[in-house]
Structures are given as C-alpha cells and as structure tokens.
Design a protein around this motif. Structure first.
Motif, PDB file in Angstrom:
ATOM      1  N   HIS A   1       0.618  -1.277   0.048  1.00 24.99           N
ATOM      2  CA  HIS A   1       0.112  -0.001  -0.018  1.00 24.99           C
ATOM      3  C   HIS A   1       0.834   1.533  -0.076  1.00 24.99           C
ATOM      4  O   HIS A   1       0.574   2.241  -0.748  1.00 24.99           O
ATOM      5  CB  HIS A   1      -0.934   0.037   1.130  1.00 24.99           C
ATOM      6  CG  HIS A   1      -1.772   0.906   1.076  1.00 24.99           C
ATOM      7  ND1 HIS A   1      -3.158   0.476   0.658  1.00 24.99           N
ATOM      8  CD2 HIS A   1      -2.151   2.245   1.250  1.00 24.99           C
ATOM      9  CE1 HIS A   1      -4.170   1.457   0.623  1.00 24.99           C
ATOM     10  NE2 HIS A   1      -3.404   2.664   1.146  1.00 24.99           N
ATOM     11  N   THR A   2       1.933   1.322   0.651  1.00 27.97           N
ATOM     12  CA  THR A   2       2.788   2.510   0.934  1.00 27.97           C
ATOM     13  C   THR A   2       3.364   2.863  -0.414  1.00 27.97           C
ATOM     14  O   THR A   2       3.357   4.175  -0.903  1.00 27.97           O
ATOM     15  CB  THR A   2       3.623   2.453   1.947  1.00 27.97           C
ATOM     16  OG1 THR A   2       3.136   2.222   3.237  1.00 27.97           O
ATOM     17  CG2 THR A   2       4.682   3.614   2.385  1.00 27.97           C
ATOM     18  N   LEU A   3       4.046   1.882  -1.114  1.00 30.42           N
ATOM     19  CA  LEU A   3       4.778   2.117  -2.356  1.00 30.42           C
ATOM     20  C   LEU A   3       3.638   2.684  -3.325  1.00 30.42           C
ATOM     21  O   LEU A   3       3.936   3.468  -4.366  1.00 30.42           O
ATOM     22  CB  LEU A   3       5.420   0.689  -2.683  1.00 30.42           C
ATOM     23  CG  LEU A   3       6.479   0.752  -3.726  1.00 30.42           C
ATOM     24  CD1 LEU A   3       5.704   1.006  -5.161  1.00 30.42           C
ATOM     25  CD2 LEU A   3       7.140   2.229  -3.605  1.00 30.42           C
ATOM     26  N   TRP A   4       2.369   2.028  -3.297  1.00 29.46           N
ATOM     27  CA  TRP A   4       1.381   2.385  -4.347  1.00 29.46           C
ATOM     28  C   TRP A   4       1.227   3.739  -4.106  1.00 29.46           C
ATOM     29  O   TRP A   4       0.823   4.666  -4.956  1.00 29.46           O
ATOM     30  CB  TRP A   4       0.090   1.380  -4.296  1.00 29.46           C
ATOM     31  CG  TRP A   4       0.202   0.368  -4.636  1.00 29.46           C
ATOM     32  CD1 TRP A   4       1.202  -0.339  -5.512  1.00 29.46           C
ATOM     33  CD2 TRP A   4      -0.608  -0.948  -4.221  1.00 29.46           C
ATOM     34  NE1 TRP A   4       1.053  -2.027  -5.457  1.00 29.46           N
ATOM     35  CE2 TRP A   4      -0.130  -2.341  -4.659  1.00 29.46           C
ATOM     36  CE3 TRP A   4      -1.783  -1.135  -3.337  1.00 29.46           C
ATOM     37  CZ2 TRP A   4      -0.836  -3.479  -4.499  1.00 29.46           C
ATOM     38  CZ3 TRP A   4      -2.469  -2.301  -3.132  1.00 29.46           C
ATOM     39  CH2 TRP A   4      -2.072  -3.501  -3.653  1.00 29.46           C
ATOM     40  N   LEU A   5       1.059   4.328  -2.910  1.00 32.09           N
ATOM     41  CA  LEU A   5       0.687   5.636  -2.768  1.00 32.09           C
ATOM     42  C   LEU A   5       1.507   6.535  -3.097  1.00 32.09           C
ATOM     43  O   LEU A   5       1.738   7.524  -3.583  1.00 32.09           O
ATOM     44  CB  LEU A   5       0.308   5.941  -1.165  1.00 32.09           C
ATOM     45  CG  LEU A   5      -0.964   5.314  -0.704  1.00 32.09           C
ATOM     46  CD1 LEU A   5      -0.902   5.636   0.995  1.00 32.09           C
ATOM     47  CD2 LEU A   5      -2.012   6.675  -1.035  1.00 32.09           C
ATOM     48  N   ARG A   6       2.979   6.289  -2.838  1.00 32.53           N
ATOM     49  CA  ARG A   6       4.189   7.059  -3.240  1.00 32.53           C
ATOM     50  C   ARG A   6       4.126   7.061  -4.637  1.00 32.53           C
ATOM     51  O   ARG A   6       4.506   8.129  -5.318  1.00 32.53           O
ATOM     52  CB  ARG A   6       5.414   6.509  -2.573  1.00 32.53           C
ATOM     53  CG  ARG A   6       5.605   6.400  -1.107  1.00 32.53           C
ATOM     54  CD  ARG A   6       6.898   5.738  -0.823  1.00 32.53           C
ATOM     55  NE  ARG A   6       7.990   6.589  -1.127  1.00 32.53           N
ATOM     56  CZ  ARG A   6       8.993   6.021  -1.559  1.00 32.53           C
ATOM     57  NH1 ARG A   6       9.202   4.725  -1.262  1.00 32.53           N
ATOM     58  NH2 ARG A   6      10.477   6.755  -1.886  1.00 32.53           N
ATOM     59  N   TYR A   7       4.048   6.141  -5.380  1.00 39.33           N
ATOM     60  CA  TYR A   7       3.899   6.116  -6.883  1.00 39.33           C
ATOM     61  C   TYR A   7       2.873   6.978  -7.279  1.00 39.33           C
ATOM     62  O   TYR A   7       2.957   7.686  -8.290  1.00 39.33           O
ATOM     63  CB  TYR A   7       3.922   4.510  -7.547  1.00 39.33           C
ATOM     64  CG  TYR A   7       3.979   4.657  -8.726  1.00 39.33           C
ATOM     65  CD1 TYR A   7       5.213   4.765  -9.893  1.00 39.33           C
ATOM     66  CD2 TYR A   7       2.694   4.605  -9.560  1.00 39.33           C
ATOM     67  CE1 TYR A   7       5.011   4.807 -11.072  1.00 39.33           C
ATOM     68  CE2 TYR A   7       2.723   4.697 -10.997  1.00 39.33           C
ATOM     69  CZ  TYR A   7       3.749   4.638 -11.652  1.00 39.33           C
ATOM     70  OH  TYR A   7       3.736   4.770 -12.916  1.00 39.33           O
ATOM     71  N   ALA A   8       1.688   6.741  -6.922  1.00 40.62           N
ATOM     72  CA  ALA A   8       0.509   7.512  -7.382  1.00 40.62           C
ATOM     73  C   ALA A   8       0.540   8.790  -7.222  1.00 40.62           C
ATOM     74  O   ALA A   8       0.370   9.842  -7.901  1.00 40.62           O
ATOM     75  CB  ALA A   8      -0.713   6.935  -6.506  1.00 40.62           C
ATOM     76  N   HIS A   9       1.170   9.287  -5.858  1.00 35.31           N
ATOM     77  CA  HIS A   9       1.493  10.583  -5.782  1.00 35.31           C
ATOM     78  C   HIS A   9       2.404  11.383  -6.901  1.00 35.31           C
ATOM     79  O   HIS A   9       2.348  12.403  -7.183  1.00 35.31           O
ATOM     80  CB  HIS A   9       2.149  10.787  -4.550  1.00 35.31           C
ATOM     81  CG  HIS A   9       2.101  12.234  -3.925  1.00 35.31           C
ATOM     82  ND1 HIS A   9       3.313  13.117  -4.161  1.00 35.31           N
ATOM     83  CD2 HIS A   9       1.540  12.867  -3.019  1.00 35.31           C
ATOM     84  CE1 HIS A   9       3.091  14.356  -3.716  1.00 35.31           C
ATOM     85  NE2 HIS A   9       1.972  14.283  -2.879  1.00 35.31           N
ATOM     86  N   THR A  10       3.280  10.619  -7.401  1.00 33.87           N
ATOM     87  CA  THR A  10       4.193  11.354  -8.280  1.00 33.87           C
ATOM     88  C   THR A  10       3.574  11.272  -9.907  1.00 33.87           C
ATOM     89  O   THR A  10       3.875  12.367 -10.508  1.00 33.87           O
ATOM     90  CB  THR A  10       5.543  10.121  -8.691  1.00 33.87           C
ATOM     91  OG1 THR A  10       5.172   8.938  -9.130  1.00 33.87           O
ATOM     92  CG2 THR A  10       6.377  10.011  -7.390  1.00 33.87           C
ATOM     93  N   GLN A  11       2.443  10.779 -10.027  1.00 32.25           N
ATOM     94  CA  GLN A  11       1.743  10.883 -10.986  1.00 32.25           C
ATOM     95  C   GLN A  11       0.561  11.815 -10.946  1.00 32.25           C
ATOM     96  O   GLN A  11       0.352  12.620 -12.003  1.00 32.25           O
ATOM     97  CB  GLN A  11       1.222   9.257 -11.618  1.00 32.25           C
ATOM     98  CG  GLN A  11       2.191   8.416 -11.561  1.00 32.25           C
ATOM     99  CD  GLN A  11       3.256   8.583 -12.625  1.00 32.25           C
ATOM    100  OE1 GLN A  11       2.914   8.845 -13.781  1.00 32.25           O
ATOM    101  NE2 GLN A  11       4.608   8.863 -11.999  1.00 32.25           N
ATOM    102  N   VAL A  12      -0.071  11.747  -9.986  1.00 34.31           N
ATOM    103  CA  VAL A  12      -1.282  12.624  -9.930  1.00 34.31           C
ATOM    104  C   VAL A  12      -1.107  14.000  -8.960  1.00 34.31           C
ATOM    105  O   VAL A  12      -1.713  14.820  -9.125  1.00 34.31           O
ATOM    106  CB  VAL A  12      -2.637  11.977  -9.005  1.00 34.31           C
ATOM    107  CG1 VAL A  12      -2.945  10.719  -9.976  1.00 34.31           C
ATOM    108  CG2 VAL A  12      -2.252  11.507  -7.531  1.00 34.31           C
ATOM    109  N   GLY A  13      -0.147  14.077  -8.354  1.00 27.46           N
ATOM    110  CA  GLY A  13       0.407  15.128  -7.731  1.00 27.46           C
ATOM    111  C   GLY A  13      -0.089  15.671  -6.195  1.00 27.46           C
ATOM    112  O   GLY A  13       0.224  16.857  -6.131  1.00 27.46           O
ATOM    113  N   GLY A  14      -0.817  14.788  -5.702  1.00 30.42           N
ATOM    114  CA  GLY A  14      -1.497  15.117  -4.518  1.00 30.42           C
ATOM    115  C   GLY A  14      -1.694  14.164  -3.678  1.00 30.42           C
ATOM    116  O   GLY A  14      -2.135  12.984  -4.264  1.00 30.42           O
ATOM    117  N   ARG A  15      -1.655  14.257  -2.431  1.00 27.30           N
ATOM    118  CA  ARG A  15      -1.816  13.047  -1.619  1.00 27.30           C
ATOM    119  C   ARG A  15      -3.309  12.564  -1.551  1.00 27.30           C
ATOM    120  O   ARG A  15      -3.560  11.363  -1.396  1.00 27.30           O
ATOM    121  CB  ARG A  15      -1.413  13.739  -0.040  1.00 27.30           C
ATOM    122  CG  ARG A  15      -1.963  12.516   1.053  1.00 27.30           C
ATOM    123  CD  ARG A  15      -0.724  11.530   1.296  1.00 27.30           C
ATOM    124  NE  ARG A  15      -1.004  10.442   2.028  1.00 27.30           N
ATOM    125  CZ  ARG A  15      -0.158   9.228   2.510  1.00 27.30           C
ATOM    126  NH1 ARG A  15       0.796   9.264   1.995  1.00 27.30           N
ATOM    127  NH2 ARG A  15      -0.553   8.349   3.393  1.00 27.30           N
TER     128      ARG A  15
END
Length: 207
Positions: free
Chosen positions: A47-61
C-alpha cells in the motif's frame, strides 16, 4: 478514456469486513474470511509504495489516496480471481496504472512527476557523470522529463521507482512482478535511451 461506472468505490481499510459484506456469503469453512485476511496482508505490504507512486503521477496526497483506494476496491471485489493470476503483484500493478490513467484523463492532467522533488533526485541519479556543466544545463530544462515520459511503459515505471522513489531493485521486481535481472535490464536500456535522446554520453557504469 472514461471511468467505468461499474468500478467499485467502497473503501478498503477493513478488507475482511468489506469482503464479507460485499462479496458472496461466507462458506462454512470460513473461506471468505481467509481470502480477506490474505488480501489485507498483500495490501499491507504494497500500500505505501502504491501511494508514493500514485503521488508522483497525480501530484497530491488526496488524489493518490483516491487512486489507491479505487485500486484496492477492485482487487478486493475480485480477490479469488486475482489469486489465480501468475503474478498477483503484476496484476495489482496493472490495475494501479489503469486507475492512475483514468484519474489523469478525468482531470485532464499529465503525470506530475516533473513538479516533484523526487523528479530532481532522479535527474541527479540518471545522468550524473563527469561533465557537471552539461548536467547543470540539463537539470534546468524540461528535456529530461519529456525524454522520461517517452520511455516504454516498463522502463518508465522502473525509472520512477528506482530513481525517483529510491526503491531497491529487489523491491521493484516484487512490485512489478518481474525478475531482478529484468529490472536492471530496463534500467540499462532506459539510461542509454535517455542519453541518446538528450545527446549526452551514457553513464559507463550502473549505480
């Protein structure tokens, strides 16, 4: 690309309860409960890595959490089927990428990597070599980001994970459902391609 209206929107912070509430009836031997516990363990690891990757793509937490929650909901709804896949991690990664693409399309956005501190860390790692003056010029321009965005999908993911998010090769392999040797091969090809696209000398050794 339009978001599938049938995609589940339930939150998945309590996988066992959600699977029992929204899935088929619990069998006498407790199969559904065991499947949910299996999902929770898988989710906890990724889960944590998915969140970090998604953040680099969508730009917000908040947006990253929305993307990951949607991914987890889809996994949870079809978890028995997911477990039949050759690589559960690779299947989950594909769903995450799909959710990212849907979110970006819905919001008419491009991946936000260039606006993150992680991107600048990736710049330093990817093409840092003896010619620091040449590197300094590259860092001030958008050319590297454009070159990264043109990489084949697997090479792009490896670059983001390995350099922007500083994930070790072994973990990159696990998350993407590929071999460590394949990760390193993607890195070599990506670095050579970036060097060629930017007309600079490719680094001679891996870091």
């Amino acid at each position: 690309m339009q978001v599938d209206p049938e995609r589940p929107v339930v939150r998945v912070s309590q996988g066992a309860r959600d699977l029992e509430d929204h899935g088929p009836a619990v069998s006498p031997d407790g199969t559904i409960h065991r499947l949910a516990l299996t999902f929770d363990a898988f989710d906890a690891r990724h889960h944590t890595l998915w969140l970090r990757y998604a953040h680099t793509q969508v730009g917000g937490r908040d947006a990253a959490e929305t993307v990951v929650e949607a991914t987890c909901a889809r996994l949870l709804e079809h978890w028995p089927h997911v477990l039949t896949q050759e690589s559960v991690a690779r299947y989950a990664w594909a769903l995450l990428k799909e959710e990212v693409a849907w979110w970006l399309d819905d919001h008419d956005r491009e991946p936000a990597l260039v606006d993150t501190a992680a991107f600048h860390a990736a710049v330093r790692k990817l093409l840092d070599h003896e010619k620091r003056d040449q590197f300094d010029v590259l860092q001030r321009e958008i050319g590297l980001y454009r070159a990264i965005s043109r990489l084949p999908e697997r090479q792009y993911d490896v670059v983001v994970l390995r350099y922007a998010l500083q994930v070790p090769d072994e973990e990159v392999a696990e998350y993407m459902g590929i071999e460590v040797a394949t990760v390193r091969s993607h890195v070599r090809h990506a670095r050579r391609r970036l060097a060629r696209d930017l007309d600079v000398r490719a680094p001679e050794r891996e870091e």
